[in-house]
Motif scaffolding. Structure first.
Motif, PDB file in Angstrom:
ATOM      1  N   GLY A 190       0.894  -1.325   0.067  1.00 48.11           N
ATOM      2  CA  GLY A 190       0.114  -0.011   0.016  1.00 48.11           C
ATOM      3  C   GLY A 190       0.824   1.158  -0.014  1.00 48.11           C
ATOM      4  O   GLY A 190       0.227   2.242   0.093  1.00 48.11           O
ATOM      5  N   PHE A 191       1.920   1.189  -0.064  1.00 44.93           N
ATOM      6  CA  PHE A 191       2.996   2.438  -0.136  1.00 44.93           C
ATOM      7  C   PHE A 191       2.759   3.024  -1.551  1.00 44.93           C
ATOM      8  O   PHE A 191       2.382   2.765  -2.573  1.00 44.93           O
ATOM      9  CB  PHE A 191       4.500   1.889  -0.143  1.00 44.93           C
ATOM     10  CG  PHE A 191       5.447   3.078   0.026  1.00 44.93           C
ATOM     11  CD1 PHE A 191       5.716   4.089   1.004  1.00 44.93           C
ATOM     12  CD2 PHE A 191       5.933   3.408  -0.993  1.00 44.93           C
ATOM     13  CE1 PHE A 191       6.383   4.828   1.251  1.00 44.93           C
ATOM     14  CE2 PHE A 191       7.011   4.441  -1.180  1.00 44.93           C
ATOM     15  CZ  PHE A 191       7.126   5.374   0.012  1.00 44.93           C
ATOM     16  N   GLU A 192       2.818   4.492  -1.390  1.00 48.33           N
ATOM     17  CA  GLU A 192       2.535   5.233  -2.369  1.00 48.33           C
ATOM     18  C   GLU A 192       3.498   6.380  -2.421  1.00 48.33           C
ATOM     19  O   GLU A 192       4.129   6.704  -1.390  1.00 48.33           O
ATOM     20  CB  GLU A 192       1.198   6.195  -2.254  1.00 48.33           C
ATOM     21  CG  GLU A 192       0.130   5.322  -2.464  1.00 48.33           C
ATOM     22  CD  GLU A 192      -1.148   6.077  -2.363  1.00 48.33           C
ATOM     23  OE1 GLU A 192      -1.152   7.344  -1.903  1.00 48.33           O
ATOM     24  OE2 GLU A 192      -2.508   5.522  -2.447  1.00 48.33           O
ATOM     25  N   PHE A 193       4.179   6.616  -3.550  1.00 51.53           N
ATOM     26  CA  PHE A 193       5.424   7.589  -4.125  1.00 51.53           C
ATOM     27  C   PHE A 193       4.829   8.920  -3.871  1.00 51.53           C
ATOM     28  O   PHE A 193       3.885   9.144  -4.784  1.00 51.53           O
ATOM     29  CB  PHE A 193       6.132   7.032  -4.896  1.00 51.53           C
ATOM     30  CG  PHE A 193       6.989   5.862  -5.046  1.00 51.53           C
ATOM     31  CD1 PHE A 193       8.237   5.913  -4.711  1.00 51.53           C
ATOM     32  CD2 PHE A 193       6.242   4.557  -5.092  1.00 51.53           C
ATOM     33  CE1 PHE A 193       9.208   4.708  -4.406  1.00 51.53           C
ATOM     34  CE2 PHE A 193       7.133   3.601  -5.059  1.00 51.53           C
ATOM     35  CZ  PHE A 193       8.552   3.358  -4.311  1.00 51.53           C
ATOM     36  N   ALA A 194       5.717   9.767  -3.248  1.00 49.30           N
ATOM     37  CA  ALA A 194       5.468  11.065  -3.497  1.00 49.30           C
ATOM     38  C   ALA A 194       6.055  11.739  -4.702  1.00 49.30           C
ATOM     39  O   ALA A 194       5.606  12.626  -5.573  1.00 49.30           O
ATOM     40  CB  ALA A 194       6.011  12.248  -2.234  1.00 49.30           C
ATOM     41  N   TYR A 195       7.236  10.984  -5.056  1.00 47.98           N
ATOM     42  CA  TYR A 195       7.957  11.195  -6.450  1.00 47.98           C
ATOM     43  C   TYR A 195       7.942  10.073  -6.934  1.00 47.98           C
ATOM     44  O   TYR A 195       9.250   9.067  -7.209  1.00 47.98           O
ATOM     45  CB  TYR A 195       9.282  11.791  -5.973  1.00 47.98           C
ATOM     46  CG  TYR A 195       9.244  13.146  -5.151  1.00 47.98           C
ATOM     47  CD1 TYR A 195       8.751  14.354  -5.783  1.00 47.98           C
ATOM     48  CD2 TYR A 195       9.300  13.259  -3.704  1.00 47.98           C
ATOM     49  CE1 TYR A 195       8.848  15.335  -4.916  1.00 47.98           C
ATOM     50  CE2 TYR A 195       9.386  14.070  -3.229  1.00 47.98           C
ATOM     51  CZ  TYR A 195       9.155  15.399  -3.604  1.00 47.98           C
ATOM     52  OH  TYR A 195       9.075  16.376  -2.602  1.00 47.98           O
ATOM     53  N   PRO A 196       7.018   9.436  -7.723  1.00 47.61           N
ATOM     54  CA  PRO A 196       7.086   8.357  -8.706  1.00 47.61           C
ATOM     55  C   PRO A 196       8.087   8.143  -9.503  1.00 47.61           C
ATOM     56  O   PRO A 196       8.331   6.877  -9.967  1.00 47.61           O
ATOM     57  CB  PRO A 196       5.614   7.960  -9.333  1.00 47.61           C
ATOM     58  CG  PRO A 196       5.134   9.588  -9.218  1.00 47.61           C
ATOM     59  CD  PRO A 196       5.913  10.389  -8.152  1.00 47.61           C
ATOM     60  N   THR A 197       8.550   9.075 -10.259  1.00 48.88           N
ATOM     61  CA  THR A 197       9.500   9.250 -11.393  1.00 48.88           C
ATOM     62  C   THR A 197      10.588  10.161 -11.012  1.00 48.88           C
ATOM     63  O   THR A 197      10.469  11.161 -10.375  1.00 48.88           O
ATOM     64  CB  THR A 197       9.157   8.951 -12.623  1.00 48.88           C
ATOM     65  OG1 THR A 197       8.920  10.542 -12.857  1.00 48.88           O
ATOM     66  CG2 THR A 197       7.795   8.373 -12.902  1.00 48.88           C
ATOM     67  N   TYR A 198      11.717   9.903 -11.625  1.00 47.39           N
ATOM     68  CA  TYR A 198      12.908  11.039 -11.551  1.00 47.39           C
ATOM     69  C   TYR A 198      12.311  12.467 -12.210  1.00 47.39           C
ATOM     70  O   TYR A 198      12.739  13.413 -11.427  1.00 47.39           O
ATOM     71  CB  TYR A 198      14.097  10.485 -12.564  1.00 47.39           C
ATOM     72  CG  TYR A 198      13.586  10.685 -14.043  1.00 47.39           C
ATOM     73  CD1 TYR A 198      14.033  12.002 -14.808  1.00 47.39           C
ATOM     74  CD2 TYR A 198      13.256   9.609 -14.758  1.00 47.39           C
ATOM     75  CE1 TYR A 198      13.793  12.074 -16.191  1.00 47.39           C
ATOM     76  CE2 TYR A 198      12.849   9.670 -16.059  1.00 47.39           C
ATOM     77  CZ  TYR A 198      13.161  10.874 -16.842  1.00 47.39           C
ATOM     78  OH  TYR A 198      12.965  10.944 -18.228  1.00 47.39           O
ATOM     79  N   ARG A 199      11.272  12.355 -12.982  1.00 51.74           N
ATOM     80  CA  ARG A 199      10.732  13.982 -13.255  1.00 51.74           C
ATOM     81  C   ARG A 199      10.319  14.623 -12.330  1.00 51.74           C
ATOM     82  O   ARG A 199      10.767  15.635 -11.966  1.00 51.74           O
ATOM     83  CB  ARG A 199       9.558  13.616 -14.438  1.00 51.74           C
ATOM     84  CG  ARG A 199      10.052  12.876 -15.746  1.00 51.74           C
ATOM     85  CD  ARG A 199       9.032  12.686 -16.645  1.00 51.74           C
ATOM     86  NE  ARG A 199       9.306  11.702 -17.632  1.00 51.74           N
ATOM     87  CZ  ARG A 199       9.169  10.477 -17.512  1.00 51.74           C
ATOM     88  NH1 ARG A 199       8.909   9.839 -16.376  1.00 51.74           N
ATOM     89  NH2 ARG A 199       9.456   9.575 -18.864  1.00 51.74           N
ATOM     90  N   GLU A 200       9.396  14.126 -11.627  1.00 51.18           N
ATOM     91  CA  GLU A 200       8.889  14.739 -10.312  1.00 51.18           C
ATOM     92  C   GLU A 200       9.944  15.111  -9.330  1.00 51.18           C
ATOM     93  O   GLU A 200      10.005  16.191  -8.660  1.00 51.18           O
ATOM     94  CB  GLU A 200       7.815  14.186  -9.606  1.00 51.18           C
ATOM     95  CG  GLU A 200       6.380  13.684 -10.659  1.00 51.18           C
ATOM     96  CD  GLU A 200       6.625  12.594 -11.189  1.00 51.18           C
ATOM     97  OE1 GLU A 200       5.622  12.194 -11.970  1.00 51.18           O
ATOM     98  OE2 GLU A 200       7.736  11.894 -11.442  1.00 51.18           O
ATOM     99  N   GLY A 201      10.867  13.949  -8.994  1.00 49.36           N
ATOM    100  CA  GLY A 201      11.747  14.064  -8.042  1.00 49.36           C
ATOM    101  C   GLY A 201      12.908  15.408  -8.127  1.00 49.36           C
ATOM    102  O   GLY A 201      13.210  16.150  -7.344  1.00 49.36           O
ATOM    103  N   TYR A 202      13.248  15.168  -9.532  1.00 45.18           N
ATOM    104  CA  TYR A 202      14.290  16.311  -9.964  1.00 45.18           C
ATOM    105  C   TYR A 202      13.875  17.701 -10.084  1.00 45.18           C
ATOM    106  O   TYR A 202      14.629  18.597  -9.647  1.00 45.18           O
ATOM    107  CB  TYR A 202      15.142  15.979 -11.159  1.00 45.18           C
ATOM    108  CG  TYR A 202      16.360  14.809 -10.910  1.00 45.18           C
ATOM    109  CD1 TYR A 202      17.426  15.225 -10.120  1.00 45.18           C
ATOM    110  CD2 TYR A 202      16.294  13.570 -11.428  1.00 45.18           C
ATOM    111  CE1 TYR A 202      18.355  14.264  -9.901  1.00 45.18           C
ATOM    112  CE2 TYR A 202      17.197  12.685 -11.252  1.00 45.18           C
ATOM    113  CZ  TYR A 202      18.258  13.289 -10.362  1.00 45.18           C
ATOM    114  OH  TYR A 202      19.504  12.257 -10.102  1.00 45.18           O
ATOM    115  N   ARG A 203      12.751  17.776 -10.421  1.00 45.19           N
ATOM    116  CA  ARG A 203      11.926  18.946 -10.439  1.00 45.19           C
ATOM    117  C   ARG A 203      11.701  19.693  -8.987  1.00 45.19           C
ATOM    118  O   ARG A 203      12.064  21.025  -9.088  1.00 45.19           O
ATOM    119  CB  ARG A 203      10.602  19.050 -11.299  1.00 45.19           C
ATOM    120  CG  ARG A 203      10.594  18.901 -12.788  1.00 45.19           C
ATOM    121  CD  ARG A 203       9.281  18.842 -13.477  1.00 45.19           C
ATOM    122  NE  ARG A 203       9.471  18.863 -14.878  1.00 45.19           N
ATOM    123  CZ  ARG A 203       8.730  18.079 -15.599  1.00 45.19           C
ATOM    124  NH1 ARG A 203       7.724  17.326 -15.088  1.00 45.19           N
ATOM    125  NH2 ARG A 203       8.964  18.249 -16.934  1.00 45.19           N
TER     126      ARG A 203
END
Length: 282
Positions: free
Chosen positions: A258-271
């Protein structure tokens, strides 16, 4: 109830802040406890040296999040193997039986998969002496606490962890001239996974891979960063090595909890990193 974070550096501190926000009393061990935020009670402790502080009787969760002082085999053995053994010895010394122990490990325990998928069932084959030491620490932990949880994290990036960004900015980045898959996880998602697996999963598996939703070619990430930074696409060339092995790490087991990512890919994370979101904890 108390959460003990043994090795309270950047990742441990971020996890500790999240435990504190959830209502836990958080105790952080590190050599420089004065650097910890007020939400975490700091105590001086050198995990590799032993002679660790007393552990509160109400300690419910222990997170072992060590970091080696250098990239040598000796430094890794002191931090991961000796440090983990000393934490377990301190628990025995004080007669404390936490409900959950989580060990922060690394996907460096896997070998190269020639672009294939890797998950928790994939046999380990460390390509480096340091990776082998981390695997030894996992085995030591499970021999003494079979119910412990190991979380193997892929390349952590986030606030202050800007190696790729810096390489694009400085012009030293090189786009691989062949396939080179990379796997990563944002620090905040790594910290959230630690909290999730220790407090919200009633019967966790002994092992999880911590990686985001999109294993991706390094060339694609560099191209994305160049565009976001308004820089020229880095030149193509022989990078001579793959830091993380050419493989696609799977997070299916973690998602199944049931874990959900705040930054599912590098795009959201690096932005988010480029926008200055978050801080690296000292």
């Amino acid at each position: 109830m108390t959460v003990l974070i043994a090795g309270c550096g950047d990742l441990g501190t971020e996890a500790g802040l999240r435990f504190a926000a959830a209502g836990f009393s958080v105790l952080g061990w590190r050599r420089s406890p004065e650097k910890l935020p007020q939400e975490i009670t700091g105590q001086a402790g050198d995990l590799a040296a032993g002679d660790l502080p007393r552990i509160p009787a109400d300690t419910d969760v222990v997170v072992i999040a060590v970091a080696a002082g250098s990239r040598t085999e000796e430094a890794y053995r002191a931090a991961y193997v000796t440090g983990t053994s000393n934490v377990l010895d301190a628990l025995d010394r004080d007669g404390v039986q936490p409900r959950r122990i989580l060990f922060v490990s690394s996907t460096a325990v896997y070998g190269d998969a020639d672009g294939g998928e890797v998950d928790e069932e994939t046999p380990t084959a460390p390509a480096s002496a340091t990776g082998a030491v981390i695997r030894e620490a996992e085995q030591l932990l499970h021999a003494r606490r079979p119910d412990a949880v190991v979380l193997r994290l892929s390349g952590i990036y986030g606030p202050g962890r800007t190696r790729l960004i810096d390489s694009v900015t400085s012009g030293t980045a090189v786009v691989p001239d062949g396939s080179q898959l990379t796997n990563r996880i944002h620090r905040d998602d790594a910290a959230a996974a630690i909290v999730h697996l220790t407090t919200r999963v009633s019967d966790p598996a002994p092992l999880y891979v911590g990686v985001d939703m999109e294993p991706v070619e390094l060339a694609e990430v560099l191209g994305f960063l160049a565009a976001e930074l308004g820089r020229e696409l880095p030149p193509e060339g022989d990078t001579s090595s793959s830091r993380g092995g050419n493989r696609r790490l799977s997070n299916r087991r973690l998602l199944g909890t049931g874990f959900e990512f705040a930054y599912p890919t590098y795009r959201e994370g690096y932005r988010a990193v480029l926008a200055g979101a978050g801080v690296r904890h000292p």
